[in-house]
Design an enzyme around this catalytic site. Structure first.
Site, PDB file in Angstrom:
ATOM      1  N   ASP A 151      -2.898 -15.004  -3.865  1.00 42.73           N
ATOM      2  CA  ASP A 151      -2.478 -13.936  -4.780  1.00 42.73           C
ATOM      3  C   ASP A 151      -1.718 -14.597  -5.928  1.00 42.73           C
ATOM      4  O   ASP A 151      -1.024 -15.586  -5.727  1.00 42.73           O
ATOM      5  CB  ASP A 151      -1.551 -12.939  -4.061  1.00 42.73           C
ATOM      6  CG  ASP A 151      -1.446 -11.615  -4.789  1.00 42.73           C
ATOM      7  OD1 ASP A 151      -2.045 -10.615  -4.342  1.00 42.73           O
ATOM      8  OD2 ASP A 151      -0.748 -11.560  -5.835  1.00 42.73           O
ATOM      9  N   CYS A 172     -10.168  -0.105  -4.423  1.00 43.20           N
ATOM     10  CA  CYS A 172      -9.553   1.172  -4.799  1.00 43.20           C
ATOM     11  C   CYS A 172     -10.311   1.808  -5.960  1.00 43.20           C
ATOM     12  O   CYS A 172      -9.870   2.815  -6.498  1.00 43.20           O
ATOM     13  CB  CYS A 172      -8.079   0.988  -5.122  1.00 43.20           C
ATOM     14  SG  CYS A 172      -7.774  -0.295  -6.328  1.00 43.20           S
ATOM     15  N   GLN A 183       0.854  -1.191   0.000  1.00 40.69           N
ATOM     16  CA  GLN A 183       0.000   0.000   0.000  1.00 40.69           C
ATOM     17  C   GLN A 183       0.888   1.239   0.000  1.00 40.69           C
ATOM     18  O   GLN A 183       1.840   1.318   0.767  1.00 40.69           O
ATOM     19  CB  GLN A 183      -0.900   0.011   1.242  1.00 40.69           C
ATOM     20  CG  GLN A 183      -1.886  -1.144   1.306  1.00 40.69           C
ATOM     21  CD  GLN A 183      -3.053  -0.990   0.335  1.00 40.69           C
ATOM     22  OE1 GLN A 183      -3.262   0.049  -0.265  1.00 40.69           O
ATOM     23  NE2 GLN A 183      -3.821  -2.058   0.177  1.00 40.69           N
ATOM     24  N   ASP A 205      -9.627  -7.848  -1.685  1.00 36.92           N
ATOM     25  CA  ASP A 205      -8.978  -6.561  -1.976  1.00 36.92           C
ATOM     26  C   ASP A 205      -8.466  -6.605  -3.416  1.00 36.92           C
ATOM     27  O   ASP A 205      -7.254  -6.641  -3.659  1.00 36.92           O
ATOM     28  CB  ASP A 205      -7.829  -6.337  -0.969  1.00 36.92           C
ATOM     29  CG  ASP A 205      -7.193  -4.962  -1.106  1.00 36.92           C
ATOM     30  OD1 ASP A 205      -7.649  -4.162  -1.944  1.00 36.92           O
ATOM     31  OD2 ASP A 205      -6.223  -4.693  -0.375  1.00 36.92           O
TER      32      ASP A 205
HETATM   33  C1  LIG Z   1      -4.933  -4.025  -4.239  1.00 34.88           C
HETATM   34  S1  LIG Z   1      -3.739  -5.298  -4.162  1.00 34.88           S
HETATM   35  C2  LIG Z   1      -4.099  -5.956  -2.579  1.00 34.88           C
HETATM   36  C3  LIG Z   1      -2.944  -6.233  -1.695  1.00 34.88           C
HETATM   37  C4  LIG Z   1      -3.126  -6.444  -0.224  1.00 34.88           C
HETATM   38  N1  LIG Z   1      -4.439  -6.759   0.221  1.00 34.88           N
HETATM   39  C5  LIG Z   1      -2.520  -5.307   0.565  1.00 34.88           C
HETATM   40  O1  LIG Z   1      -3.233  -4.616   1.314  1.00 34.88           O
HETATM   41  O2  LIG Z   1      -1.306  -5.088   0.465  1.00 34.88           O
HETATM   42  C6  LIG Z   1      -4.392  -6.434  -5.273  1.00 34.88           C
HETATM   43  C7  LIG Z   1      -3.608  -7.717  -5.394  1.00 34.88           C
HETATM   44  O3  LIG Z   1      -4.335  -8.609  -6.253  1.00 34.88           O
HETATM   45  C8  LIG Z   1      -3.422  -9.435  -6.941  1.00 34.88           C
HETATM   46  N2  LIG Z   1      -4.207  -9.963  -8.079  1.00 34.88           N
HETATM   47  C9  LIG Z   1      -4.710  -9.284  -9.133  1.00 34.88           C
HETATM   48  N3  LIG Z   1      -5.490 -10.094  -9.882  1.00 34.88           N
HETATM   49  C10 LIG Z   1      -5.484 -11.317  -9.288  1.00 34.88           C
HETATM   50  C11 LIG Z   1      -6.118 -12.563  -9.568  1.00 34.88           C
HETATM   51  N4  LIG Z   1      -6.921 -12.710 -10.604  1.00 34.88           N
HETATM   52  N5  LIG Z   1      -5.901 -13.591  -8.707  1.00 34.88           N
HETATM   53  C12 LIG Z   1      -5.075 -13.441  -7.643  1.00 34.88           C
HETATM   54  N6  LIG Z   1      -4.453 -12.283  -7.334  1.00 34.88           N
HETATM   55  C13 LIG Z   1      -4.661 -11.231  -8.126  1.00 34.88           C
HETATM   56  C14 LIG Z   1      -2.245  -8.518  -7.253  1.00 34.88           C
HETATM   57  O4  LIG Z   1      -1.066  -9.258  -7.379  1.00 34.88           O
HETATM   58  C15 LIG Z   1      -2.230  -7.603  -6.002  1.00 34.88           C
HETATM   59  O5  LIG Z   1      -1.329  -8.068  -5.053  1.00 34.88           O
END
Ligand SMILES: C[S@@+](CC[C@H](N)C(=O)[O-])C[C@H]1O[C@@H](n2cnc3c(N)ncnc32)[C@H](O)[C@@H]1O
Length: 397
Positions: free
Chosen positions: A284, A355, A234, A328
């Site tokens: 993830d 977001c 973040q 998230d």
């Molecule tokens: C907004 S970040 C959330 C990170 C975490 N919750 C934090 O607060 O640090 C979104 C995450 O989703 C992962 N991501 C995006 N698309 C995805 C998918 N289809 N399956 C698994 N992970 C995914 C990205 O790698 C990223 O780490």
């Protein structure tokens, strides 16, 4: 041509009408009167830029970044910070009214902190020894000596890079939230690395690790986290704790047996709430995120969490008897398969961190078939831009 600005759109652009055709004008505010030049015309809309301000709004912030009109980084620097927070809250309420069957009073307060110097990360682009940010919508570089959104430590590193006279294509600079530790990842031609080695803790040049260590440590609340150049973290160095505390407080209240932390990044949220649940699984798809998540599990000595490196949509059907699902996702939100599978999982509570309020509203509207939306609380994690973070709590009907 003279126009009056009616309101701001969801991207912070002023809206005016020219012969009933909508016209988007950046760096304008409601009730301002401006002289404009049309820069783009399509069948449905116009875009214009201001040539002259005839009447300015009292809500205008005159303390603007010198790069505001050229660099594509911010789009709300011209609005007072207080008004910016109100604008974001109204924006989410309007989205709910327009795109869902939900009531707009589910939107509660907006939390905010510093309006400047809040970011712990920047990505700079370079060409022919020019280093800076991309001009909005182009690959043209706007050279910068500092950025008002990033913390002091990052600005010091930007100054060093400018003085180093190196041909950089891209530079990613990150710091720990207390600004004690830093990462610099460069793509480009670097002849003398000795000076750079002295100013950062993790140095990567053209994918080669130069420093001894490849991660830095950041503390959020009572937990510590490894952070590396490529993993997600973040970007707001103060407000992230408030955001995570919202999830922690709900978890403390429920004390769930089984929790799913979907799109878990480096496992930060799952680990943050791990003292108050029996079992957590984080998912993830990024290898570097999950590598850091496993290091974070060790660092905090957390025994009840497991991480899976895969797409959420591939694994979400593997689980049953889940009490709380934390999601998230990135700005695109949940895909339709994941929305349906979330309904099938049938957990008591869903904590949805988003977001992008547009995709959040779409997703919670579908989830509201089986869930009551308790609240949406906003976190202004991205001051001076039109973006806003949201935490939505959904309880099984
Ligand atoms: C907004 S970040 C959330 C990170 C975490 N919750 C934090 O607060 O640090 C979104 C995450 O989703 C992962 N991501 C995006 N698309 C995805 C998918 N289809 N399956 C698994 N992970 C995914 C990205 O790698 C990223 O780490």
């Amino acid at each position: 041509m003279k126009v009056k600005i009616i309101k701001l759109d969801d991207f912070g652009r002023g809206i005016a009408y020219l012969n009933d055709k909508i016209c988007f004008i950046e760096n304008t505010l409601p009730n301002e009167e401006v002289e404009i030049k049309i820069t783009r015309e399509t069948k449905k809309f116009l875009e214009a830029e201001v040539i002259n301000y005839l009447k300015k709004s009292p809500k205008r912030n005159e303390d603007i970044c010198p790069y505001f009109s050229t660099c594509g980084g911010c789009n709300l620097f011209h609005l007072n910070f207080r008004e910016e927070n109100d604008y974001k809250k109204v924006k989410v309420k309007n989205l709910i009214e327009k795109f869902s069957n939900l009531k707009k009073d589910i939107v509660k307060e907006i939390y905010f902190h510093e309006e400047k110097n809040y970011r712990n990360k920047i990505t700079l682009h370079g060409k022919n020894k020019k280093l800076g940010l991309y001009k909005k919508g182009s690959n043209e570089i706007v050279e910068i000596t500092e950025c008002l959104l990033v913390n002091e430590k990052i600005n010091t590193i930007i100054k060093e890079l400018n003085q180093a006279n190196i041909d950089i294509q891209e530079a990613i600079i990150k710091t720990s939230n207390d600004e004690k530790f830093s990462i610099l990842k460069i793509t480009g031609e670097v002849n003398d690395i000795s000076k750079l080695k002295k100013i950062v803790d993790v140095l990567i040049i053209n994918d080669k690790l130069i420093s001894q260590q490849d991660t830095i440590i950041t503390q959020i609340g009572s937990k510590k986290y490894h952070e590396s150049a490529d993993s997600f973290f973040q970007v707001n160095q103060t407000l992230t704790k408030n955001l995570y505390d919202a999830v922690l407080n709900k978890t403390k209240e429920i004390k769930p047996q089984k929790v799913l932390d979907l799109y878990c990044g480096t496992g930060t949220i799952g680990i943050y709430v791990s003292d108050y649940c029996q079992e957590i699984v984080g998912i993830d798809y990024s290898k570097s995120n999950i590598a850091d998540a496993n290091k974070n599990k060790e660092l905090n000595n957390v025994k009840n969490i497991k991480f899976i490196c895969d797409k959420v949509e591939n694994r979400i059907t593997d689980f049953k008897d889940i009490n709380v699902v934390i999601v998230d996702p990135p700005r695109a939100g949940l895909d339709s398969k994941t929305r349906k599978n979330l309904l099938r999982i049938n957990s008591d509570t869903i904590i949805y961190i988003s977001c992008d309020p547009v995709t959040l509203v779409r997703d919670i509207n579908e989830l509201s078939i089986d869930y009551e939306v308790e609240s949406i609380v906003l976190y202004n994690m991205f001051p001076r831009t039109h973006h806003v973070e949201n935490v939505c709590i959904l309880n099984k009907k």
